[in-house]
Motif scaffolding. Structure first.
Motif, PDB file in Angstrom:
ATOM      1  N   LEU A  10      34.654  48.799  45.023  1.00 36.97           N
ATOM      2  CA  LEU A  10      36.583  48.356  45.298  1.00 36.97           C
ATOM      3  C   LEU A  10      36.646  49.097  44.251  1.00 36.97           C
ATOM      4  N   THR A  11      38.073  49.879  43.909  1.00 37.67           N
ATOM      5  CA  THR A  11      38.822  50.391  43.168  1.00 37.67           C
ATOM      6  C   THR A  11      39.984  49.287  43.229  1.00 37.67           C
ATOM      7  N   TRP A  12      39.874  48.227  43.459  1.00 34.59           N
ATOM      8  CA  TRP A  12      41.535  47.755  43.712  1.00 34.59           C
ATOM      9  C   TRP A  12      40.921  46.343  44.110  1.00 34.59           C
ATOM     10  N   LEU A  13      41.371  44.385  43.518  1.00 34.97           N
ATOM     11  CA  LEU A  13      41.436  43.733  44.570  1.00 34.97           C
ATOM     12  C   LEU A  13      42.700  43.071  43.405  1.00 34.97           C
ATOM     13  N   PRO A  14      43.258  42.014  44.417  1.00 30.22           N
ATOM     14  CA  PRO A  14      44.769  42.029  44.283  1.00 30.22           C
ATOM     15  C   PRO A  14      44.784  40.607  42.986  1.00 30.22           C
ATOM     16  N   ASP A  15      45.573  40.515  41.850  1.00 27.73           N
ATOM     17  CA  ASP A  15      45.542  39.812  40.718  1.00 27.73           C
ATOM     18  C   ASP A  15      46.005  37.993  41.460  1.00 27.73           C
ATOM     19  N   GLY A  16      44.966  37.242  40.288  1.00 20.55           N
ATOM     20  CA  GLY A  16      45.024  36.462  40.529  1.00 20.55           C
ATOM     21  C   GLY A  16      43.254  35.644  41.697  1.00 20.55           C
ATOM     22  N   LEU A  17      42.765  36.211  41.617  1.00 27.15           N
ATOM     23  CA  LEU A  17      41.382  35.750  42.149  1.00 27.15           C
ATOM     24  C   LEU A  17      40.475  35.736  41.528  1.00 27.15           C
ATOM     25  N   PRO A  18      40.261  34.747  40.201  1.00 28.37           N
ATOM     26  CA  PRO A  18      39.317  35.320  39.036  1.00 28.37           C
ATOM     27  C   PRO A  18      37.760  34.633  39.035  1.00 28.37           C
ATOM     28  N   GLU A  19      37.459  34.522  40.729  1.00 31.18           N
ATOM     29  CA  GLU A  19      35.816  34.011  40.971  1.00 31.18           C
ATOM     30  C   GLU A  19      35.382  36.243  41.581  1.00 31.18           C
ATOM     31  N   ARG A  20      34.429  35.846  41.517  1.00 30.06           N
ATOM     32  CA  ARG A  20      33.511  37.305  41.677  1.00 30.06           C
ATOM     33  C   ARG A  20      32.236  36.820  42.596  1.00 30.06           C
ATOM     34  N   SER A  21      31.952  37.346  43.745  1.00 27.12           N
ATOM     35  CA  SER A  21      30.578  37.658  43.917  1.00 27.12           C
ATOM     36  C   SER A  21      30.171  38.373  44.919  1.00 27.12           C
ATOM     37  N   LEU A  22      29.276  38.727  45.053  1.00 28.56           N
ATOM     38  CA  LEU A  22      28.513  39.788  45.477  1.00 28.56           C
ATOM     39  C   LEU A  22      27.067  39.157  46.471  1.00 28.56           C
ATOM     40  N   ASN A  23      27.031  39.750  47.774  1.00 26.20           N
ATOM     41  CA  ASN A  23      25.697  39.198  48.429  1.00 26.20           C
ATOM     42  C   ASN A  23      25.355  40.302  49.292  1.00 26.20           C
ATOM     43  N   ALA A  24      24.381  41.176  48.950  1.00 21.52           N
ATOM     44  CA  ALA A  24      23.338  41.454  50.048  1.00 21.52           C
ATOM     45  C   ALA A  24      22.361  41.225  51.010  1.00 21.52           C
ATOM     46  N   ARG A  25      22.190  41.636  52.229  1.00 24.43           N
ATOM     47  CA  ARG A  25      21.920  40.824  53.017  1.00 24.43           C
ATOM     48  C   ARG A  25      21.192  42.367  54.513  1.00 24.43           C
ATOM     49  N   SER A  26      20.074  41.901  55.019  1.00 28.03           N
ATOM     50  CA  SER A  26      19.114  42.827  55.740  1.00 28.03           C
ATOM     51  C   SER A  26      20.915  43.275  56.887  1.00 28.03           C
ATOM     52  N   ASP A  27      21.899  42.576  57.014  1.00 23.29           N
ATOM     53  CA  ASP A  27      22.257  42.569  58.103  1.00 23.29           C
ATOM     54  C   ASP A  27      24.097  42.787  58.252  1.00 23.29           C
ATOM     55  N   HIS A  28      24.887  42.447  56.883  1.00 26.64           N
ATOM     56  CA  HIS A  28      25.716  43.021  56.287  1.00 26.64           C
ATOM     57  C   HIS A  28      25.184  42.543  54.584  1.00 26.64           C
ATOM     58  N   GLN A  29      26.278  42.973  53.806  1.00 30.25           N
ATOM     59  CA  GLN A  29      26.646  42.696  52.337  1.00 30.25           C
ATOM     60  C   GLN A  29      28.371  42.507  52.518  1.00 30.25           C
ATOM     61  N   THR A  30      28.624  41.974  51.440  1.00 26.52           N
ATOM     62  CA  THR A  30      29.813  41.714  51.398  1.00 26.52           C
ATOM     63  C   THR A  30      30.564  41.578  49.871  1.00 26.52           C
ATOM     64  N   ILE A  31      31.203  41.919  49.161  1.00 29.63           N
ATOM     65  CA  ILE A  31      31.952  41.545  48.273  1.00 29.63           C
ATOM     66  C   ILE A  31      33.144  40.705  47.608  1.00 29.63           C
ATOM     67  N   GLY A  32      33.267  39.353  47.364  1.00 31.71           N
ATOM     68  CA  GLY A  32      34.556  38.579  47.613  1.00 31.71           C
ATOM     69  C   GLY A  32      34.884  38.623  45.707  1.00 31.71           C
ATOM     70  N   ALA A  33      35.997  37.607  45.964  1.00 29.90           N
ATOM     71  CA  ALA A  33      37.320  37.022  44.946  1.00 29.90           C
ATOM     72  C   ALA A  33      37.921  36.287  45.473  1.00 29.90           C
ATOM     73  N   ALA A  34      37.872  35.239  45.182  1.00 31.89           N
ATOM     74  CA  ALA A  34      38.523  34.255  45.366  1.00 31.89           C
ATOM     75  C   ALA A  34      39.416  32.945  44.477  1.00 31.89           C
ATOM     76  N   LEU A  35      40.233  32.245  45.039  1.00 31.12           N
ATOM     77  CA  LEU A  35      40.702  31.526  43.941  1.00 31.12           C
ATOM     78  C   LEU A  35      40.231  30.204  44.145  1.00 31.12           C
ATOM     79  N   PHE A  36      39.865  29.121  43.776  1.00 31.85           N
ATOM     80  CA  PHE A  36      39.456  27.514  44.000  1.00 31.85           C
ATOM     81  C   PHE A  36      39.633  26.533  42.831  1.00 31.85           C
ATOM     82  N   ARG A  37      40.229  25.426  43.782  1.00 37.40           N
ATOM     83  CA  ARG A  37      40.928  24.395  43.309  1.00 37.40           C
ATOM     84  C   ARG A  37      39.871  23.126  43.256  1.00 37.40           C
TER      85      ARG A  37
END
Length: 373
Positions: free
Chosen positions: A95-122
């Protein structure tokens, strides 16, 4: 795929789904992992005095999840025919852009799908639990994977309905909107308005979805994320050295999470011979010890190193060994998810022995030194 439904994100809420490590171009591994050509250009540029400033500026923007917009030469383009299974050892896109304020990142590669996530938790009080504030998740599915069945299930859960019969709300993929990267696109809103999903078929019967949870101006934000998706197949890299496994083990999942400007945990999932479905039978990996959520704590030793074991019900178990050589504050984990996984590893003693053999790469905090799967 990772949303605020607690039954779906229990692991994400109790661990970090984690932020990008600092320290150079590879710090943004989530967004540009495996982008060797770009790194090469940067290394050449560093040789020039003027490029020192450019690299410094890049380090600032990297923490915000920002990369320059792709040029036509950067884009490989999506496959015209999607596979029915992905190789979990390959990262498919960045990805070349993600919104500000989502400091946590994750990458999940599986045989059926692949995700990149960005999040803010409390945080939840003084506990280790956390609640999702907002997130953006990009998912690419293999051919034939029905992402929208899962979305419909969440819609029904959010509205307090069972997934039976007709629904009184619009069902995914939703309303037709302007194309994304030349493909017809759709926008879906969950019944409670918290989830917005922008989706399109990148190949027949294969979808990309960009899901926002509690995101302001969601349609605008999700489209900008979608426009910045670059198809860029590269080896997925991890800070874990190869370790001998019983014959026949097959990689089915690779996960990396970042938090507080550093990687936080890495898990590799494997299936035993003869396993069906896509979920792993057992996992191994590394974890920052300060993220331990073991209720039992250390309850033994292996070769003088502290160990924690949990032998659970129906084949579930977790075996951890601390004082990992070359990785201060880290521990190695092995877990079994079912009886076939436990049996394949040879039982609790063998699983604990496997955890004791897991090692990090020479410098696990230098992502340039991570090894390809």
């Amino acid at each position: 795929m990772s949303h605020d439904d607690e039954t779906l994100v229990r692991d994400l809420l109790t661990r970090a789904a984690d932020d990008l490590p600092a320290g150079g171009p590879r710090a943004q591994a989530l967004l540009v992992a495996g982008d060797r050509a770009v790194r090469h250009r940067r290394r050449v540029a560093v040789a020039a005095a003027a490029a020192v400033t450019a690299v410094a500026l890049l380090g600032v923007t990297a923490l915000l999840g920002v990369r320059p917009a792709p040029t036509p030469a950067d884009r490989e383009g999506p496959p015209t025919v999607a596979p029915t299974e992905f190789d979990p050892a390959q990262q498919l896109f960045r990805l070349t852009w993600l919104p500000d304020g989502l400091p946590e990142r994750s990458l999940n590669a599986r045989s059926d799908h692949q995700t990149i996530g960005a999040a803010l938790f409390r945080p939840i009080g003084n506990t280790k639990g956390r609640t999702l504030v907002r997130s953006v998740t990009v998912a690419v599915t293999a051919r034939g994977v029905n992402f929208f069945a899962q979305q419909l299930t969440r819609d029904n859960q959010m509205s307090g309905k069972l997934r039976t019969g007709p629904t009184p709300w619009a069902t995914p993929p939703g309303s037709s909107v302007a194309p994304v990267q030349g493909h017809p696109a759709f926008l879906h809103t969950s019944p409670n308005g918290r989830e917005i999903v922008l989706s399109w078929q990148y190949a027949p019967d294969a979808w990309v979805t960009v899901t926002g949870v509690n995101v302001d101006r969601a349609a605008e934000v999700l489209r900008r994320v979608a426009d910045g998706l670059v198809w860029d197949r590269q080896p997925l890299r991890v800070p874990v050295e190869p370790v001998a496994l019983p014959a026949g083990a097959r990689l089915s999942q690779a996960q990396v999470s970042w938090r507080d400007n550093r990687w936080q945990w890495v898990r590799l999932g494997f299936q035993a011979p003869g396993s069906s479905g896509v979920d792993p039978d057992f996992q191994l990996g590394l974890e920052r010890f300060d993220e331990s959520n073991d209720t039992n704590g250390t309850n033994g030793t292996v070769a003088g190193r502290p160990a924690a074991t949990y032998d659970g019900y129906r084949g579930y178990g977790q075996w951890s060994v601390g004082e990992l050589p070359g990785c201060p504050g880290c521990r190695a984990d092995v877990s079994t998810q079912n009886i076939p996984g436990r049996t394949f590893l040879g039982g609790p003693d063998a699983a604990l022995g496997l955890a004791a053999r897991v090692r990090a790469v020479a410098d696990p905090d230098d992502e340039a030194a991570w090894r390809p799967l």
